[in-house]
Design an enzyme around this catalytic site. Structure first.
Site, PDB file in Angstrom:
ATOM      1  N   ASP A  26      14.845   5.221   7.219  1.00 56.44           N
ATOM      2  CA  ASP A  26      13.971   5.654   8.322  1.00 56.44           C
ATOM      3  C   ASP A  26      14.813   6.456   9.314  1.00 56.44           C
ATOM      4  O   ASP A  26      15.664   5.890  10.002  1.00 56.44           O
ATOM      5  CB  ASP A  26      13.374   4.395   8.972  1.00 56.44           C
ATOM      6  N   ASN A  28      13.547   8.411  11.905  1.00 56.88           N
ATOM      7  CA  ASN A  28      12.978   8.633  13.243  1.00 56.88           C
ATOM      8  C   ASN A  28      12.587   7.348  13.956  1.00 56.88           C
ATOM      9  O   ASN A  28      11.882   7.382  14.970  1.00 56.88           O
ATOM     10  CB  ASN A  28      11.776   9.600  13.174  1.00 56.88           C
ATOM     11  N   ASP A  30      10.560   4.762  13.316  1.00 56.77           N
ATOM     12  CA  ASP A  30       9.200   4.220  13.423  1.00 56.77           C
ATOM     13  C   ASP A  30       8.985   3.055  12.456  1.00 56.77           C
ATOM     14  O   ASP A  30       7.865   2.586  12.272  1.00 56.77           O
ATOM     15  CB  ASP A  30       8.150   5.321  13.189  1.00 56.77           C
ATOM     16  N   ASP A  34      11.390   7.910   5.548  1.00 57.16           N
ATOM     17  CA  ASP A  34      10.867   9.280   5.599  1.00 57.16           C
ATOM     18  C   ASP A  34      11.783  10.239   4.827  1.00 57.16           C
ATOM     19  O   ASP A  34      12.844   9.851   4.334  1.00 57.16           O
ATOM     20  CB  ASP A  34      10.688   9.726   7.058  1.00 57.16           C
ATOM     21  N   ASP A 103       5.152  12.028  -7.706  1.00 56.49           N
ATOM     22  CA  ASP A 103       4.257  11.041  -8.304  1.00 56.49           C
ATOM     23  C   ASP A 103       2.824  11.554  -8.114  1.00 56.49           C
ATOM     24  O   ASP A 103       2.317  11.568  -6.990  1.00 56.49           O
ATOM     25  CB  ASP A 103       4.464   9.718  -7.547  1.00 56.49           C
ATOM     26  N   HIS A 329       7.972  -0.388  -8.305  1.00 55.76           N
ATOM     27  CA  HIS A 329       7.326  -0.827  -7.064  1.00 55.76           C
ATOM     28  C   HIS A 329       6.131  -1.756  -7.297  1.00 55.76           C
ATOM     29  O   HIS A 329       5.479  -2.164  -6.335  1.00 55.76           O
ATOM     30  CB  HIS A 329       6.874   0.413  -6.290  1.00 55.76           C
TER      31      HIS A 329
HETATM   32  C1  NOJ Z   1      -0.155   2.393 -10.633  1.00 57.34           C
HETATM   33  C2  NOJ Z   1       0.812   2.401  -9.485  1.00 57.34           C
HETATM   34  O1  NOJ Z   1       2.103   2.172  -9.959  1.00 57.34           O
HETATM   35  C3  NOJ Z   1       0.337   1.343  -8.509  1.00 57.34           C
HETATM   36  O2  NOJ Z   1       1.264   1.147  -7.465  1.00 57.34           O
HETATM   37  C4  NOJ Z   1      -1.013   1.742  -7.974  1.00 57.34           C
HETATM   38  O3  NOJ Z   1      -1.519   0.691  -7.161  1.00 57.34           O
HETATM   39  C5  NOJ Z   1      -2.008   2.011  -9.105  1.00 57.34           C
HETATM   40  N1  NOJ Z   1      -1.442   2.797 -10.154  1.00 57.34           N
HETATM   41  C6  NOJ Z   1      -3.214   2.751  -8.597  1.00 57.34           C
HETATM   42  O4  NOJ Z   1      -2.896   4.077  -8.295  1.00 57.34           O
END
Ligand code: NOJ
Length: 544
Positions: A26, A28, A30, A34, A103, A329
Site C-alpha cells: 500500500d 498511499n 489507505d 495499489d 485477470d 487467492h
Molecule cells: C474464480 C476466482 O478465482 C474467484 O476468486 C471468483 O470469486 C470467481 N471466479 C468468480 O469470478
C-alpha cells in the site's frame, strides 16, 4: 522436443508470480494495496527471479467479490491507481524483464457495469441481450433449476426488466450472453485493447462457464451430492451450464488474436477443477495452459503428489505444457495445509518440487516466505461474502488474502495504516526482510531454486522421468535436456530415508547442487544416500 538453449520463452520456461493487489503493498496509506506499491516492489520480484506477474483484477469494481465483479473492462480502479500508473508499472516491469498478466473476468460483469445498468431498464434496451434473461416460469418461479456456485438459485428477478437474469456466482455478478455477437465482439476487442497496451498475457477466470446450453434446460439431480455437499449447486449434474461445444472455437479465436502479437499468453481457470478438462482446453491452438489444481487437494504424502504429476503428464500431449500451482487467492495457503507448526521443511520440499517439475510454476504472493492463513474466528469479522453465507461450514477466503509481510515494522511494512484485512500475528519474525538475510530461510531457498532453474534448461524444459514407481516416502525423478541430467530427490517424510542410488540410476557419479540441508550431512557410502527428514536434494550428473 527440439528447442534451442537460447530460445527462452518467458511463460513456458519461466515462473509466474500471482499478486492479489489489495494485499501486496500500500503506497498511499489507505490500507489497500495499489499499483504504486507494486512498482516499488518490482526489484524484490526481479531479485526473487520470477518472469511474470499475474495481477488479480485491477479494473473498476464495486468489490462485492473483491475485483471479480468488473464494472469497466478497460479502466483501472482508482483505489489501485490510474491508467498512467498502470502504464508505468508495465514499462518498469518490462525494463526488468518481468511480464504482466491481467485477470480477465469475462463470464460475468458487475451489476454496476453500464451495460447491465442499461440492460435492466427494459426488455427493449439495446443492452438487454448482453445478458441472459428469461420470463418467469408459471407461478413466478425461476426459469429453470440452475443453482449459483455461491449459493441459492442462479436466477434473480429484476423489477425493471420484468424478467429473471442469470448469475452463476453472486447476484451482483451477472452472466454475460456470449451467444450475442455484440458481446462476443466486445470480448475479442478487449484482448486486442490490452495487447495493444503491451500487456503480455491473461488469466481467464472460469472461462469454461462462458457458454450455457442455448435452451437452458434443467440440470439433472446429482445423488449423492458432490463435495463440499452443502450447496444446491452440489446437488446437480452440470450438463447444461458449462463446458458447451461453443467454447473451443471461441478459444481458438482468442488464440489467433494473441498469436498475432509476439509472445502473448493465456492461462485458463477451468471450473470445477478438473485435470482432464484443463488438458482439453490447452490443446495446441487453444489456451497456452489451463490450471491443474490437483496438488492443492493432495495430502502431504509422496504418493498422491506423484500420481497427480503422472496423471497430468499422461493427459497432455507432447505439444502441451503443464502448469502447477500450490495455492491461490481462493485456497488455504500451502503453509497452512502442509507445514508443521512454524517449521518450513515441508515447504522447502514443496518449493523444490514446484520449481523442478516439467511445467510452468505459479507462486502465490507470500508463499515464498511461508505465510500462513490468518485465523478467521468470528462470523462478524468475515469480509468474503461466501464466508458469511456458508458459515460455519466454510469461513470464506479471507485467510489466504492477508497483507504481504515485508518487515517487522507496524502493519508488516505493508501499509502505514490499519490494513483492510489483519496482518498475520507472526509477521514480526516471518517477513521478507528477516528471511532475505537468512541463508537457511524459505525465501533464500526459493531464490536459489529459481536461479538454478533459470540457468539450466534441463530443469525448465527437460524431459521428466520418475525413478521410483510407487513411492511411499520419497519422490525421485530425472530431468534431462541434451547433455545435462539432474536428479531430484524429495523426502516427504519426517524421518531419515536411505535410498540406494544404484537402484535409482546406474553407477553414475552425481554432484549435489542444491539442498535444504548442508551437503556434508549427505552420507553417501556404497551408493546410499541418507535423506534427512523433509530433505529436498538436487544433484547433477557428472559429465564423463
Ligand atoms: C474464480 C476466482 O478465482 C474467484 O476468486 C471468483 O470469486 C470467481 N471466479 C468468480 O469470478
Amino acid at each position: 522436443m527440439n528447442m534451442q538453449k537460447d530460445n527462452y520463452l518467458w511463460w513456458r520456461d519461466g515462473v509466474i508470480y500471482q499478486i492479489y493487489p489489495r494485499s501486496f503493498a500500500d503506497s498511499n496509506g489507505d490500507g489497500i494495496g495499489d499499483l504504486r506499491g507494486i512498482i516499488d516492489r518490482l526489484d524484490y520480484l526481479a531479485e526473487l527471479g520470477v518472469d511474470a506477474i499475474w495481477l488479480s483484477p485491477i479494473f473498476p469494481s464495486p468489490d462485492v467479490d473483491f475485483g471479480y465483479d468488473v464494472a469497466d473492462y478497460r479502466g483501472i480502479d482508482p483505489k489501485f491507481g490510474s491508467m498512467e500508473d498502470f502504464e508505468e508499472l508495465l514499462a518498469q516491469a518490462h525494463q526488468r524483464n518481468l511480464h504482466i498478466i491481467l485477470d480477465l473476468v469475462l463470464n460475468h460483469t458487475s451489476d454496476q457495469h453500464p451495460w447491465f445498468v442499461e440492460a435492466r431498464q427494459s426488455k427493449e434496451s439495446s443492452f438487454h441481450d448482453y445478458y441472459i434473461w428469461r420470463d418467469p416460469a408459471p407461478g413466478g418461479k425461476p426459469p429453470n433449476n440452475w443453482a449459483a456456485i455461491f449459493g441459492g438459485s442462479a436466477w434473480e428477478y429484476d423489477e425493471g426488466a420484468g424478467q429473471y437474469y442469470l448469475h452463476l456466482f453472486y447476484k451482483e455478478q451477472v452472466d454475460l450472453n456470449w451467444r450475442n455477437p455484440a458481446v462476443y465482439q466486445e470480448m475479442m476487442d478487449l484482448f486486442r485493447y490490452w495487447c495493444d497496451k503491451g500487456v503480455d498475457g491473461f488469466r481467464l477466470d472460469v472461462f469454461n462457464l462462458w457458454y450455457k446450453h442455448a435452451d437452458l434446460p434443467d440440470n439433472p439431480r446429482q445423488f449423492p451430492p458432490s463435495p463440499p455437499f452443502f450447496r444446491p449447486w452440489d446437488q446437480q449434474k452440470h450438463i447444461y451450464d458449462y463446458d458447451q461445444p461453443e467454447m473451443m472455437p471461441a478459444l481458438a479465436e482468442i488464440r489467433s488474436i494473441l498469436d498475432s502479437y509476439p509472445a502473448r499468453y493465456a492461462v485458463g481457470e477451468t471450473f470445477p477443477e478438473d485435470a482432464a478438462s484443463a488438458a482439453r482446453y490447452s490443446q495446441p491452438g487453444y489456451l497456452h495452459a489451463a490450471f491443474n489444481f490437483e496438488f492443492t487437494h493432495c495430502q502431504w504424502l509422496a504418493r498422491p503428489f506423484q500420481r497427480a504429476i503422472e496423471r497430468y503428464e499422461q493427459l497432455l500431449s507432447d505439444e502441451q505444457w503443464p502448469c502447477y500451482v500450490l495455492g491461490n487467492h481462493d485456497l488455504s495457503r500451502p503453509a497452512t495445509r502442509y507445514a508443521r507448526g512454524d517449521e518450513d521443511g515441508r515447504l522447502k520440499v514443496a518449493a523444490a518440487m514446484l520449481m523442478t517439475l516439467r511445467g510452468t510454476p505459479f507462486i502465490y504472493y507470500g508463499d515464498e516466505i511461508g505465510q500462513r492463513d490468518i485465523p478467521i474466528r468470528k462470523k462478524e469479522d468475515v469480509l468474503d461474502p461466501i464466508g458469511k453465507s456458508f458459515w460455519p461450514f466454510f469461513k470464506g477466503r479471507d485467510g489466504c488474502r492477508a497483507p504481504m509481510q515485508w518487515n517487522s515494522c507496524e502493519n508488516a511494512g505493508f501499509s502505514s495504516t490499519q490494513p483492510w484485512l489483519p496482518v498475520n500475528a507472526d509477521y514480526s519474525t516471518r517477513n521478507v526482510e528477516n528471511q532475505a538475510g537468512d541463508p537457511d530461510s524459505l525465501l533464500t531457498f526459493y531464490r536459489q531454486l529459481l536461479t538454478l532453474r533459470r540457468e539450466h534448461p534441463a530443469l525448465h524444459r527437460g524431459s521428466l522421468h520418475m525413478l521410483i514407481e510407487d513411492p511411499r516416502f520419497v519422490i525421485a525423478y530425472e530431468r534431462r535436456y541434451e547433455d545435462e541430467t539432474f536428479m531430484v530427490l524429495l523426502n516427504f517424510s519426517n524421518f531419515e530415508r536411505a535410498l540406494e542410488i544404484s537402484e535409482l540410476s546406474a553407477s553414475e557419479w552425481w554432484t549435489p547442487v542444491l539442498s535444504n540441508y548442508p551437503y556434508d550431512q549427505l552420507v553417501t557410502e556404497d551408493s546410499v544416500i541418507n535423506l534427512q527428514p523433509n530433505q529436498a536434494l538436487i544433484l547433477i550428473k557428472n559429465q564423463v
